[in-house]
Design an enzyme around this catalytic site. Structure first.
Site, PDB file in Angstrom:
ATOM      1  N   ASP A   1      -3.461  22.301  19.693  1.00 17.66           N
ATOM      2  CA  ASP A   1      -3.338  23.447  20.369  1.00 17.66           C
ATOM      3  C   ASP A   1      -4.544  23.834  21.372  1.00 17.66           C
ATOM      4  O   ASP A   1      -5.544  23.342  21.158  1.00 17.66           O
ATOM      5  CB  ASP A   1      -3.708  24.652  19.205  1.00 17.66           C
TER       6      ASP A   1
ATOM      7  N   PRO B   1      11.492  25.644  10.533  1.00 20.26           N
ATOM      8  CA  PRO B   1      10.592  26.242   9.541  1.00 20.26           C
ATOM      9  C   PRO B   1       9.739  27.451  10.161  1.00 20.26           C
ATOM     10  O   PRO B   1       9.035  27.342  11.306  1.00 20.26           O
ATOM     11  CB  PRO B   1       9.992  25.182   9.008  1.00 20.26           C
ATOM     12  N   GLY B   2       9.310  28.521   9.344  1.00 20.83           N
ATOM     13  CA  GLY B   2       8.109  29.308   9.715  1.00 20.83           C
ATOM     14  C   GLY B   2       6.938  28.642   9.151  1.00 20.83           C
ATOM     15  O   GLY B   2       6.948  27.291   9.234  1.00 20.83           O
TER      16      GLY B   2
ATOM     17  N   GLN C   1       4.525  30.567  21.305  1.00 25.08           N
ATOM     18  CA  GLN C   1       2.876  30.916  20.863  1.00 25.08           C
ATOM     19  C   GLN C   1       1.965  30.802  21.493  1.00 25.08           C
ATOM     20  O   GLN C   1       1.777  29.746  22.261  1.00 25.08           O
ATOM     21  CB  GLN C   1       2.898  30.226  19.367  1.00 25.08           C
TER      22      GLN C   1
ATOM     23  N   TYR D   1       3.327  22.309  22.285  1.00 31.05           N
ATOM     24  CA  TYR D   1       4.352  22.402  20.887  1.00 31.05           C
ATOM     25  C   TYR D   1       5.342  23.361  20.996  1.00 31.05           C
ATOM     26  O   TYR D   1       6.412  22.658  20.542  1.00 31.05           O
ATOM     27  CB  TYR D   1       3.217  23.061  19.746  1.00 31.05           C
TER      28      TYR D   1
ATOM     29  N   GLY E   1       5.340  15.240  12.939  1.00 28.83           N
ATOM     30  CA  GLY E   1       4.926  16.183  14.329  1.00 28.83           C
ATOM     31  C   GLY E   1       3.227  16.410  14.143  1.00 28.83           C
ATOM     32  O   GLY E   1       2.727  16.208  13.293  1.00 28.83           O
TER      33      GLY E   1
ATOM     34  N   ASN F   1      11.010  14.387  11.176  1.00 28.87           N
ATOM     35  CA  ASN F   1       9.996  15.532  10.855  1.00 28.87           C
ATOM     36  C   ASN F   1       8.667  15.334  11.335  1.00 28.87           C
ATOM     37  O   ASN F   1       7.788  16.086  11.218  1.00 28.87           O
ATOM     38  CB  ASN F   1       9.989  15.496   9.380  1.00 28.87           C
TER      39      ASN F   1
ATOM     40  N   GLY G   1      -1.413  29.682  23.059  1.00 28.53           N
ATOM     41  CA  GLY G   1      -2.143  28.400  22.841  1.00 28.53           C
ATOM     42  C   GLY G   1      -1.511  27.236  22.471  1.00 28.53           C
ATOM     43  O   GLY G   1      -1.902  26.076  21.853  1.00 28.53           O
TER      44      GLY G   1
ATOM     45  N   ILE H   1       4.454  27.134   6.828  1.00 27.38           N
ATOM     46  CA  ILE H   1       4.533  26.547   5.451  1.00 27.38           C
ATOM     47  C   ILE H   1       3.345  26.144   5.076  1.00 27.38           C
ATOM     48  O   ILE H   1       2.483  25.643   5.847  1.00 27.38           O
ATOM     49  CB  ILE H   1       5.563  25.211   5.704  1.00 27.38           C
TER      50      ILE H   1
HETATM   51  P1  NDP Z   1       1.451  17.443   8.393  1.00 23.42           P
HETATM   52  O1  NDP Z   1       0.404  17.536   9.478  1.00 23.42           O
HETATM   53  O2  NDP Z   1       1.221  18.013   7.067  1.00 23.42           O
HETATM   54  O3  NDP Z   1       2.135  15.954   8.061  1.00 23.42           O
HETATM   55  C1  NDP Z   1       2.562  15.162   9.227  1.00 23.42           C
HETATM   56  C2  NDP Z   1       3.138  14.062   8.850  1.00 23.42           C
HETATM   57  O4  NDP Z   1       3.557  13.363   9.915  1.00 23.42           O
HETATM   58  C3  NDP Z   1       2.225  12.857   8.163  1.00 23.42           C
HETATM   59  O5  NDP Z   1       3.084  12.090   7.482  1.00 23.42           O
HETATM   60  C4  NDP Z   1       1.829  12.058   9.394  1.00 23.42           C
HETATM   61  O6  NDP Z   1       1.651  10.840   8.825  1.00 23.42           O
HETATM   62  C5  NDP Z   1       3.008  12.098  10.185  1.00 23.42           C
HETATM   63  N1  NDP Z   1       2.960  11.715  11.619  1.00 23.42           N
HETATM   64  C6  NDP Z   1       2.114  12.599  12.503  1.00 23.42           C
HETATM   65  N2  NDP Z   1       1.944  11.568  13.798  1.00 23.42           N
HETATM   66  C7  NDP Z   1       2.905  10.852  13.648  1.00 23.42           C
HETATM   67  C8  NDP Z   1       3.415   9.801  14.552  1.00 23.42           C
HETATM   68  N3  NDP Z   1       3.111   9.700  15.560  1.00 23.42           N
HETATM   69  N4  NDP Z   1       4.319   8.748  14.026  1.00 23.42           N
HETATM   70  C9  NDP Z   1       4.774   8.720  12.716  1.00 23.42           C
HETATM   71  N5  NDP Z   1       4.388   9.668  11.757  1.00 23.42           N
HETATM   72  C10 NDP Z   1       3.512  10.775  12.165  1.00 23.42           C
HETATM   73  O7  NDP Z   1       2.801  18.075   8.840  1.00 23.42           O
HETATM   74  P2  NDP Z   1       3.677  19.363   8.248  1.00 23.42           P
HETATM   75  O8  NDP Z   1       4.325  18.870   7.055  1.00 23.42           O
HETATM   76  O9  NDP Z   1       3.148  20.545   8.280  1.00 23.42           O
HETATM   77  O10 NDP Z   1       4.765  19.469   9.288  1.00 23.42           O
HETATM   78  C11 NDP Z   1       5.936  18.496   9.303  1.00 23.42           C
HETATM   79  C12 NDP Z   1       6.852  18.868  10.321  1.00 23.42           C
HETATM   80  O11 NDP Z   1       7.314  20.290  10.387  1.00 23.42           O
HETATM   81  C13 NDP Z   1       6.298  18.947  11.773  1.00 23.42           C
HETATM   82  O12 NDP Z   1       7.155  18.340  12.973  1.00 23.42           O
HETATM   83  C14 NDP Z   1       5.814  20.256  12.380  1.00 23.42           C
HETATM   84  O13 NDP Z   1       5.368  20.268  13.427  1.00 23.42           O
HETATM   85  C15 NDP Z   1       7.011  21.072  11.566  1.00 23.42           C
HETATM   86  N6  NDP Z   1       6.748  22.385  11.277  1.00 23.42           N
HETATM   87  C16 NDP Z   1       5.439  22.533  10.297  1.00 23.42           C
HETATM   88  C17 NDP Z   1       5.207  24.109  10.091  1.00 23.42           C
HETATM   89  C18 NDP Z   1       4.072  24.334   9.269  1.00 23.42           C
HETATM   90  O14 NDP Z   1       4.018  25.448   8.944  1.00 23.42           O
HETATM   91  N7  NDP Z   1       3.480  23.473   8.423  1.00 23.42           N
HETATM   92  C19 NDP Z   1       6.077  25.083  10.783  1.00 23.42           C
HETATM   93  C20 NDP Z   1       6.951  24.729  11.657  1.00 23.42           C
HETATM   94  C21 NDP Z   1       7.257  23.400  11.928  1.00 23.42           C
HETATM   95  P3  NDP Z   1       0.032  10.362   8.516  1.00 23.42           P
HETATM   96  O15 NDP Z   1      -0.094  11.024   7.151  1.00 23.42           O
HETATM   97  O16 NDP Z   1       0.046   8.931   8.372  1.00 23.42           O
HETATM   98  O17 NDP Z   1      -0.819  10.929   9.260  1.00 23.42           O
END
Ligand code: NDP
Length: 240
Positions: A88, A177-178, A141, A147, A84, A82, A143, A180
């Site tokens: 951008d 996911p869309g 997308q 990603y 990510g 998860n 920009g 969120i």
């Molecule tokens: P957040 O930015 O809210 O949370 C990201 C999480 O990933 C945090 O726990 C962060 O840790 C951790 N993280 C980031 N970089 C690393 C790394 N290098 N190693 C280990 N952990 C890492 O993200 P979201 O919850 O919004 O997104 C979660 C996933 O869903 C992502 O892959 C995102 O691309 C995908 N997604 C999200 C969407 C959205 O609308 N939110 C839409 C589509 C996909 P820490 O807290 O320590 O920074």
């Protein structure tokens, strides 16, 4: 014995919701995170789920982190990739570092985690790998060449590894996911977000637990016939 599940980026946003849902489903859950110690501590206090810090984009650190989890908690049965990030910018302004960080963490992280956990799953004859892609990996997308490329790569990675795992009881699926309502989307300017929401047929952002329910199902015993699939959870955006 409870299945051992690890959720990368599992202390915040969508990952936090997935960690909680897997625990509620009976898994022994471990969350990984990148360095936000305050949030990780609060998460562990609230949920009782231990949090392990390493960068999933770092191959050696991921092998060492997963080995530590296996020694302290047990063999890993479920991986949710998860973690990510976004960096951008339109291509003409995007630096190589912004390209590389996103590829290294979002796509490289899936490879690094699978390298650590897949061989054991294959030997034991049971495993679940769930990769979090994105609607923007399906549609592209503006920009987001970095990603969109990384997320699109996740969908190919999923189908290829699913073929390798199928006869060993290891399923590999993706969720796309869309939009969120997490910190990631909170960083999008309000005027841009308004236009995005206008294009979502259900007329709102999704909630992290709506993705978590999908992930928990794919991780369950009952989902053993689903592999190589991408489940779109996006409020009806891009219906293809
Ligand atoms: P957040 O930015 O809210 O949370 C990201 C999480 O990933 C945090 O726990 C962060 O840790 C951790 N993280 C980031 N970089 C690393 C790394 N290098 N190693 C280990 N952990 C890492 O993200 P979201 O919850 O919004 O997104 C979660 C996933 O869903 C992502 O892959 C995102 O691309 C995908 N997604 C999200 C969407 C959205 O609308 N939110 C839409 C589509 C996909 P820490 O807290 O320590 O920074």
């Amino acid at each position: 014995m409870a299945r051992v599940a690890i959720v990368t980026g599992g202390t915040r946003g969508i990952g936090e919701a997935i960690s909680i849902a897997l625990k509620a489903q009976g898994c022994t859950v471990v969350a990984n995170y990148a360095g936000n110690e305050a949030k990780a501590r609060a998460f562990t206090e609230a949920t009782g789920i231990p949090a392990y810090c390493w960068d999933v984009g770092d191959h050696e650190a991921t092998q060492a982190g997963c080995a530590r989890v296996e020694a302290e908690v047990g063999p890993i049965d479920v991986v949710v990739n998860n973690a990510g990030v976004t960096r951008d910018g339109t291509l003409h302004k995007m630096s190589f570092e912004d390209w590389n960080d996103v590829m290294r963490i979002n796509l490289g992280g899936c490879f690094n985690m699978a390298k650590a956990a897949f061989p054991g799953m294959r030997e034991r004859g049971w495993g679940r790998i769930i990769n979090i892609g994105s609607v923007n990996g399906q549609s592209g997308q503006y920009g987001q060449v970095n990603y969109a490329a990384a997320k699109s790569g996740i969908h190919g990675f999923t189908k290829a590894l699913a073929q390798e795992g199928a006869k060993f009881g290891v399923t590999v699926n993706a969720i796309a996911p869309g939009y969120i309502d997490t910190d990631m989307v909170a960083a999008v300017p309000a005027s841009v977000l308004e236009k995005i929401i206008a294009k979502i047929p259900v007329g709102r952002l999704g909630h992290a637990d709506e993705i978590a329910r999908g992930a928990a199902f794919l991780a369950s015993e009952e989902a053993g016939f689903i592999t190589g699939s991408t489940v779109s959870i996006n409020g009806g955006q891009h219906m293809y």
